[in-house]
Motif scaffolding. Structure first.
Motif, PDB file in Angstrom:
ATOM      1  N   ASN A  22     -29.247 -24.250  43.971  1.00 46.86           N
ATOM      2  CA  ASN A  22     -29.894 -24.041  42.669  1.00 46.86           C
ATOM      3  C   ASN A  22     -29.943 -25.343  41.873  1.00 46.86           C
ATOM      4  N   LEU A  23     -28.829 -26.086  41.943  1.00 41.92           N
ATOM      5  CA  LEU A  23     -28.742 -27.323  41.160  1.00 41.92           C
ATOM      6  C   LEU A  23     -29.838 -28.299  41.565  1.00 41.92           C
ATOM      7  N   ARG A  24     -30.132 -28.356  42.852  1.00 42.55           N
ATOM      8  CA  ARG A  24     -31.163 -29.285  43.317  1.00 42.55           C
ATOM      9  C   ARG A  24     -32.482 -29.002  42.594  1.00 42.55           C
ATOM     10  N   THR A  25     -32.829 -27.728  42.511  1.00 43.50           N
ATOM     11  CA  THR A  25     -34.061 -27.335  41.827  1.00 43.50           C
ATOM     12  C   THR A  25     -33.979 -27.648  40.338  1.00 43.50           C
ATOM     13  N   ALA A  26     -32.869 -27.265  39.715  1.00 44.79           N
ATOM     14  CA  ALA A  26     -32.710 -27.479  38.276  1.00 44.79           C
ATOM     15  C   ALA A  26     -32.788 -28.962  37.932  1.00 44.79           C
ATOM     16  N   LEU A  27     -32.087 -29.788  38.709  1.00 42.97           N
ATOM     17  CA  LEU A  27     -32.008 -31.215  38.402  1.00 42.97           C
ATOM     18  C   LEU A  27     -33.369 -31.889  38.542  1.00 42.97           C
ATOM     19  N   MET A  28     -34.091 -31.567  39.602  1.00 47.03           N
ATOM     20  CA  MET A  28     -35.407 -32.195  39.787  1.00 47.03           C
ATOM     21  C   MET A  28     -36.346 -31.857  38.632  1.00 47.03           C
ATOM     22  N   ASN A  29     -36.365 -30.601  38.239  1.00 43.38           N
ATOM     23  CA  ASN A  29     -37.233 -30.198  37.128  1.00 43.38           C
ATOM     24  C   ASN A  29     -36.786 -30.851  35.818  1.00 43.38           C
ATOM     25  N   ARG A  79     -16.326 -27.723  40.327  1.00 40.65           N
ATOM     26  CA  ARG A  79     -15.649 -28.190  39.111  1.00 40.65           C
ATOM     27  C   ARG A  79     -14.152 -27.961  39.220  1.00 40.65           C
ATOM     28  N   GLU A  80     -13.765 -26.782  39.750  1.00 37.34           N
ATOM     29  CA  GLU A  80     -12.351 -26.440  39.905  1.00 37.34           C
ATOM     30  C   GLU A  80     -11.673 -27.398  40.888  1.00 37.34           C
ATOM     31  N   GLN A  81     -12.435 -27.883  41.862  1.00 42.44           N
ATOM     32  CA  GLN A  81     -11.887 -28.821  42.843  1.00 42.44           C
ATOM     33  C   GLN A  81     -11.802 -30.245  42.304  1.00 42.44           C
ATOM     34  N   GLY A  82     -12.263 -30.454  41.077  1.00 42.96           N
ATOM     35  CA  GLY A  82     -12.128 -31.769  40.456  1.00 42.96           C
ATOM     36  C   GLY A  82     -13.338 -32.663  40.577  1.00 42.96           C
ATOM     37  N   VAL A  83     -14.429 -32.144  41.139  1.00 45.72           N
ATOM     38  CA  VAL A  83     -15.651 -32.958  41.240  1.00 45.72           C
ATOM     39  C   VAL A  83     -16.148 -33.293  39.837  1.00 45.72           C
ATOM     40  N   GLN A  84     -16.501 -34.539  39.623  1.00 46.13           N
ATOM     41  CA  GLN A  84     -17.003 -34.979  38.325  1.00 46.13           C
ATOM     42  C   GLN A  84     -18.524 -34.784  38.241  1.00 46.13           C
ATOM     43  N   PRO A  85     -19.032 -34.385  37.069  1.00 45.40           N
ATOM     44  CA  PRO A  85     -20.477 -34.150  36.922  1.00 45.40           C
ATOM     45  C   PRO A  85     -21.337 -35.311  37.401  1.00 45.40           C
ATOM     46  N   MET A  86     -20.977 -36.535  37.047  1.00 45.45           N
ATOM     47  CA  MET A  86     -21.822 -37.672  37.388  1.00 45.45           C
ATOM     48  C   MET A  86     -21.848 -37.916  38.891  1.00 45.45           C
ATOM     49  N   ALA A  87     -20.753 -37.593  39.573  1.00 42.18           N
ATOM     50  CA  ALA A  87     -20.727 -37.725  41.031  1.00 42.18           C
ATOM     51  C   ALA A  87     -21.684 -36.723  41.664  1.00 42.18           C
ATOM     52  N   LEU A  88     -21.626 -35.490  41.188  1.00 38.52           N
ATOM     53  CA  LEU A  88     -22.492 -34.437  41.719  1.00 38.52           C
ATOM     54  C   LEU A  88     -23.960 -34.731  41.428  1.00 38.52           C
ATOM     55  N   LEU A  89     -24.260 -35.137  40.210  1.00 38.44           N
ATOM     56  CA  LEU A  89     -25.641 -35.434  39.835  1.00 38.44           C
ATOM     57  C   LEU A  89     -26.182 -36.647  40.595  1.00 38.44           C
ATOM     58  N   SER A  90     -25.357 -37.670  40.765  1.00 43.10           N
ATOM     59  CA  SER A  90     -25.799 -38.874  41.474  1.00 43.10           C
ATOM     60  C   SER A  90     -26.164 -38.554  42.919  1.00 43.10           C
ATOM     61  N   LEU A  91     -25.371 -37.685  43.556  1.00 43.14           N
ATOM     62  CA  LEU A  91     -25.663 -37.309  44.934  1.00 43.14           C
ATOM     63  C   LEU A  91     -26.931 -36.462  45.008  1.00 43.14           C
ATOM     64  N   MET A  92     -27.026 -35.451  44.159  1.00 41.32           N
ATOM     65  CA  MET A  92     -28.147 -34.517  44.260  1.00 41.32           C
ATOM     66  C   MET A  92     -29.466 -35.135  43.821  1.00 41.32           C
ATOM     67  N   ALA A  93     -29.417 -36.174  42.988  1.00 40.93           N
ATOM     68  CA  ALA A  93     -30.654 -36.819  42.527  1.00 40.93           C
ATOM     69  C   ALA A  93     -31.271 -37.707  43.596  1.00 40.93           C
ATOM     70  N   ARG A  94     -30.522 -38.002  44.658  1.00 37.83           N
ATOM     71  CA  ARG A  94     -31.034 -38.895  45.704  1.00 37.83           C
ATOM     72  C   ARG A  94     -31.029 -38.245  47.094  1.00 37.83           C
ATOM     73  N   LEU A  95     -30.214 -37.214  47.282  1.00 35.52           N
ATOM     74  CA  LEU A  95     -30.068 -36.596  48.595  1.00 35.52           C
ATOM     75  C   LEU A  95     -31.418 -36.100  49.116  1.00 35.52           C
ATOM     76  N   GLY A  96     -31.800 -36.571  50.296  1.00 35.95           N
ATOM     77  CA  GLY A  96     -33.072 -36.159  50.880  1.00 35.95           C
ATOM     78  C   GLY A  96     -34.233 -37.049  50.502  1.00 35.95           C
ATOM     79  N   SER A  97     -33.963 -38.108  49.735  1.00 35.20           N
ATOM     80  CA  SER A  97     -35.024 -39.037  49.349  1.00 35.20           C
ATOM     81  C   SER A  97     -34.934 -40.306  50.189  1.00 35.20           C
ATOM     82  N   SER A  98     -35.892 -41.185  50.008  1.00 36.59           N
ATOM     83  CA  SER A  98     -35.878 -42.459  50.743  1.00 36.59           C
ATOM     84  C   SER A  98     -34.991 -43.490  50.057  1.00 36.59           C
ATOM     85  N   ASP A  99     -34.387 -43.125  48.939  1.00 30.10           N
ATOM     86  CA  ASP A  99     -33.504 -44.037  48.207  1.00 30.10           C
ATOM     87  C   ASP A  99     -32.048 -43.752  48.566  1.00 30.10           C
TER      88      ASP A  99
END
Length: 441
Positions: A18-25, A253-273
């Motif tokens: 879901n996040l992938r869709t939300a973030l791209m939009n 979040r409960e596992q300690g993942v930081q928002p910026m780490a998650l967003l940085s990965l999902m904003a590029r995952l599957g792209s040519s960057d």
């Protein structure tokens, strides 16, 4: 103006898919200075829960994906009813009464004949009397949109030119027999009336998009620009769909993942960057381009989030983590030096507690038999506290002079004796924080 939307169903917690869709939009809207709508798809009264609506908002706020307005489809049922009436008047909407079993038998027969398993439109041949008889026997039927059998084409922002023969697709059900309005028509009405200009969603929606384009045109609306991102798989290419329930954002979040780490990965995952940790949302927005994403299934490994989280934490000042440091039990007067020592040696903020316990209680010494006399002599040379940033250097110089040891043979046994570990923070930073030196015992 560019307008995008994220339309989750409040039937569970949102996950990385879901996040992938939300973030791209979100990024498309923000980069264009446009509007981002959070649209709650709650037309299913039985499965939709208010607790999930709240959870969706909490998860998005945690990530910093702030919406410009909230819409709820359950409050727009009259708009969908009007659209349905308009389609009926145009002869593009018809009632069908087949049971699931009957539809399944039809599909199997068509497949056996080498034909595409699409609805045969038998309901179009029913007389009014036959419809009344079926309603009396089975209740209300479903309402299907009558597709024009022509090619449906669009230029997809990720997949490129798409062309689908409408004859190969079943007339979609838009309203169920119990009256529930389905996503296919609700989304069309909303996108049209809310002026949505760009829609990014999963590639499993491609056929749905084709039918929606015809519905949009039938209702006189303007088609948004569509882009369909690839679906996520596990790290070995395995289907991730069955595991998405364990990849809810609140679990990460409960596992300690930081928002910026998650967003940085999902904003590029599957792209040519390449995936690169970004320091803030502005950097993510600036570097985003939906056209740089590919169509191939995209591997997602939750373990990739932890090195990014560690790197992000290393960049933070104490003010950003003061609450976590305090929660670990660190006294306020030691917070600054403690964070300076620990930040390079944690993966998540939960690791702070272990480092403070080491400082507060000392560690079980790790001393090899051949080093026992050396450690005893070294501890005897340790000056009385309090220690400061220069204590380690002065002490090890004195130990070196007294024992003749140097290099790894000098420093490693001392580290293991004081911390019970072979590696860790710079000892010059850690020693002043040690409240107990258990190697003395």
């Amino acid at each position: 103006m560019t307008t995008t939307r994220f339309a989750p169903s409040p039937t569970g917690y949102i996950h990385v898919g879901n996040l992938r869709t939300a973030l791209m939009n979100y990024l498309i809207a923000r980069k264009a200075g446009g509007t981002f709508i959070l649209r709650i798809d709650d037309t299913d009264p039985e499965r939709s829960k208010e607790e999930y609506v709240d959870a969706i908002k909490q998860d998005m706020e945690w990530l910093g994906l702030h919406w410009d307005k909230v819409e709820r489809q359950s409050e727009r049922l009259d708009r969908y009813a009007e659209a349905a009436d308009k389609l009926r008047e145009m002869g593009r909407f018809y009632e069908a009464f087949e049971t699931p079993t009957e539809l399944d038998l039809k599909r199997k027969k068509q497949l056996n004949m080498g034909k595409p398993p699409v609805y045969d439109r038998a309901a179009l041949n029913l007389s009014d009397a036959e419809k009344e008889a079926l309603r009396a026997e089975r209740g209300n039927g479903v309402w299907r949109f009558k597709l024009d059998h022509e090619r449906i084409e669009w230029n997809d922002g990720i997949l490129g030119d798409i062309s689908i023969d409408a004859a190969s697709v079943s007339d979609p059900v838009l309203i169920r027999g119990d009256g529930q309005v389905l996503y296919t028509i609700a989304s069309v009405v909303d996108d049209t009336e809310m002026g949505v200009t760009d829609v990014v969603r999963g590639s499993d929606h491609v056929t749905n998009t084709a039918t929606q384009i015809q519905i949009i045109k039938a209702l006189g609306g303007n088609c948004p620009r569509f882009a369909h991102h690839s679906l996520l798989t596990g790290p070995q290419g395995e289907a991730l769909s069955k595991r998405l329930g364990t990849l809810a954002l609140r679990d990460l979040r409960e596992q300690g993942v930081q928002p910026m780490a998650l967003l940085s990965l999902m904003a590029r995952l599957g792209s040519s960057d390449p995936v690169e940790l970004r320091s803030d949302m502005a950097e993510l927005i600036e570097g985003f381009d939906v056209n740089r994403f590919g169509a191939a299934p995209t591997k997602f490994d939750v373990q990739d989030l932890f090195p990014l989280t560690a790197k992000h934490l290393q960049s933070l000042p104490l003010t950003d983590v003061a609450e976590a440091v305090a929660d670990a039990g660190v006294p306020a007067e030691l917070a600054e030096p403690f964070w300076a020592m620990a930040r390079e040696n944690i993966t998540t903020l939960a690791d702070l507690k272990g480092w403070w316990e080491l400082c507060r209680d000392g560690a079980e010494p790790l001393i090899a038999d051949e080093d026992r006399d050396f450690i005893a002599e070294a501890i005897a040379l340790l000056p009385e506290g309090p220690f400061d940033g220069e204590t380690w250097g002065k002490w090890t110089s004195a130990v070196k002079e007294a024992t003749g040891r140097k290099g790894k043979g000098l420093f490693m046994p001392l580290r293991k004796a004081l911390t019970g570990m072979e590696r860790g923070p710079e000892m010059a930073a850690l020693l002043p924080l040690l409240q107990v030196i258990r190697a003395k015992a």
